[in-house]
Enzyme design. Structure first.
Site, PDB file in Angstrom:
ATOM      1  N   ARG A 237     163.086  26.369  38.002  1.00  0.00           N
ATOM      2  CA  ARG A 237     162.156  25.782  37.382  1.00  0.00           C
ATOM      3  C   ARG A 237     160.718  26.628  37.707  1.00  0.00           C
ATOM      4  NH1 ARG A 237     157.585  23.320  38.180  1.00  0.00           N
ATOM      5  NH2 ARG A 237     156.826  21.691  36.677  1.00  0.00           N
TER       6      ARG A 237
ATOM      7  N   ASP B 192     157.180  14.362  42.241  1.00  0.00           N
ATOM      8  CA  ASP B 192     156.509  15.596  42.324  1.00  0.00           C
ATOM      9  C   ASP B 192     155.116  15.295  43.133  1.00  0.00           C
ATOM     10  OD1 ASP B 192     154.704  15.181  40.428  1.00  0.00           O
ATOM     11  OD2 ASP B 192     156.071  15.780  39.022  1.00  0.00           O
TER      12      ASP B 192
END
Length: 488
Positions: free
Chosen positions: A189, A287
């Site tokens: 990512r 996150d």
């Protein structure tokens, strides 16, 4: 003090009572996050989980859970010393021509030191003591954390991803999270503007259809890890900067299956390729915003080889609503940013990234204002000068009588020195963090600047108020008799 490798750092922290060995079995699925989160919030030690449930490899967590440990990892004894590192980076980013022979001689040692810190390539390295290849490759051997209940699966978090574009002379180091989706597959990512993604894009343009070499180092020495997250000038490699922090050259070794060079003392190395066009849906994961991100598609990294030290240590972390480890890193690196900004904008007296603002989404700047419109120039400069602030949504600029790190002061300045219409700057269609779901379009949103400075003639037609200041003589008089007053 300088640390040669991660184990040396662990030993040094243990001597300072800054590391705790955990012998009770703790699972990398959710439990380690809970333990590390409680420890970080209590400003506790780094944690070495020696018996992770179901695995033989110890897990190192909360390594940079205090600004003081970040400073130690960068070779400094105190957080305040990080300003000196910032001054060095400011000089390297914009070196001034010598003002004369004496000035030239004074700067010569700096350049000599930088040149002498070029990485050293070795033939034999401890990171290749054990080699696993082909069908024997199994990422399931690693105690990769699953951090939050809603996470889709285990996530590699502290890997230093090494890439090299076909048109570049040096390698790029970046830290990108990697979702494990198979025994030899992870999702890489990286956002489109990051170094690894740019290298990959250039590779696909120059070598269409050919596999792109990638290596990932886990458990590198602290200077190399922190060098990868520091605003190093493009003219200086992260490896050379790590050498400057450490006080000796970074030792690298060529990978077994590609030409990339990785830290020779790292604990674990993943070698492999990204096949152009091979993509997979990544997420959701909790996150640093405190939310789960939306699912999106990213390239798949196929691991062809794992090399590691005998009895390796797996370095890991979690991200969540601040405070978390990235937020603590931000607090420490804030001290590095200040001299860099002051080199470009000498009028800046302080710069603060509140950790509760996800480390970078809000900035508070104090300055010595010199002319009408000056505050707006500074806020625009913050957004454009360093790419680290590309995603900063809010910039508050105040006078130097305000403490940027005291919300009471900042809020007082905003509410007494601002007119919302006149003193607010709005900019549309700017780059925004992909993880910022509040933006109307993924990766694109607006920014707000707040001018909370005193207004000069030309910015207002009214007489500006004078700040109330106590009489110093009276203050001293009351100080002298305070105890006699009997007021608790």
């Amino acid at each position: 003090m300088q640390y040669r490798d991660l184990r040396d750092f662990i030993s040094g922290l243990e001597q300072r009572s800054e590391l705790k060995r955990i012998q009770v079995p703790v699972s990398p699925v959710l439990e380690m996050t809970e333990v590390c989160d409680r420890t970080l919030r209590a400003k506790g030690p780094a944690l070495l989980f020696e018996n992770p449930t179901g695995y033989d490899i110890p897990v190192l967590g909360n390594l940079f859970g205090t600004p003081e440990r970040v400073a130690l990892g960068m070779g400094a004894e105190a957080v305040s010393e990080l300003r000196e590192i910032g001054k060095l980076l400011a000089f390297l980013k914009e070196p001034e021509p010598p003002k004369g022979l004496k000035d030239a001689w004074s700067k010569l040692p700096i350049f000599r030191k930088i040149i002498s810190m070029a990485p050293k390539v070795v033939k034999d390295a401890v990171c290749q003591e054990v080699v696993i290849e082909g069908d024997d490759v199994d990422l399931g051997m690693l105690p990769v954390q699953t951090c939050w209940p809603g996470d889709v699966g285990p996530l590699i978090t502290w890997g230093l991803t090494v890439t090299k574009g076909p048109n570049k002379d040096r390698q790029n180091l970046g830290i990108y999270r990697q979702q494990v989706i198979g025994r030899n597959k992870v999702i890489m990512r990286w956002l489109s503007h990051r170094g690894g993604a740019l290298d990959y894009r250039e590779w696909c343009e120059k070598h269409p259809g050919q596999p792109f070499p990638v290596s990932v180092a886990l458990g590198a020495d602290p200077a190399t890890i922190l060098g990868a997250v520091t605003p190093v000038p493009d003219s200086l490699s992260e490896y050379a900067f790590a050498g400057l922090l450490r006080g000796n050259r970074t030792e690298l070794v060529k990978c077994r299956g590609n030409d990339l060079q990785v830290p020779a003392t790292a604990e674990i190395i993943l070698e492999g390729v990204i096949h152009p066009g091979e993509m997979a849906d990544e997420g959701p994961y909790g996150d640093h915003t405190g939310y789960y991100n939306e699912v999106d598609s990213f390239p798949v990294f196929t691991v062809e080889r794992i090399t590691h030290r005998i009895k390796p240590i797996y370095h890991s972390t979690y991200t969540g609503r601040p405070p978390d480890e990235p937020a603590i890193l931000g607090v420490a690196l804030n001290e590095v940013f200040v001299p860099i900004l002051q080199k470009q904008f000498p009028e800046i007296t302080d710069f603060y990234l509140p950790p509760e603002g996800c480390s970078y989404r809000m900035a508070v700047v104090t300055m010595k204002k010199q002319y009408p419109g000056h505050a707006k120039r500074v806020m625009l400069g913050v957004w454009s000068f360093l790419r680290q602030f590309m995603y900063t949504k809010f910039v508050i600029v105040t006078d130097d009588d305000i403490n940027a790190r005291d919300w009471n002061d900042v809020i007082w300045a905003i509410t007494t020195r601002m007119d919302p219409k006149r003193d607010t700057v709005m900019i549309d269609n700017t780059p925004i963090d992909y993880l910022d779901f509040a933006s109307p379009v993924s990766g694109l949103g607006s920014k707000m600047g707040l001018d909370a400075t005193h207004k000069w003639p030309g910015e207002t037609t009214r007489e500006w108020g004078r700040v109330i200041v106590k009489d110093e003589a009276v203050t001293r008089r009351i100080d002298a008799i305070w105890n006699q007053l009997g007021i608790d």
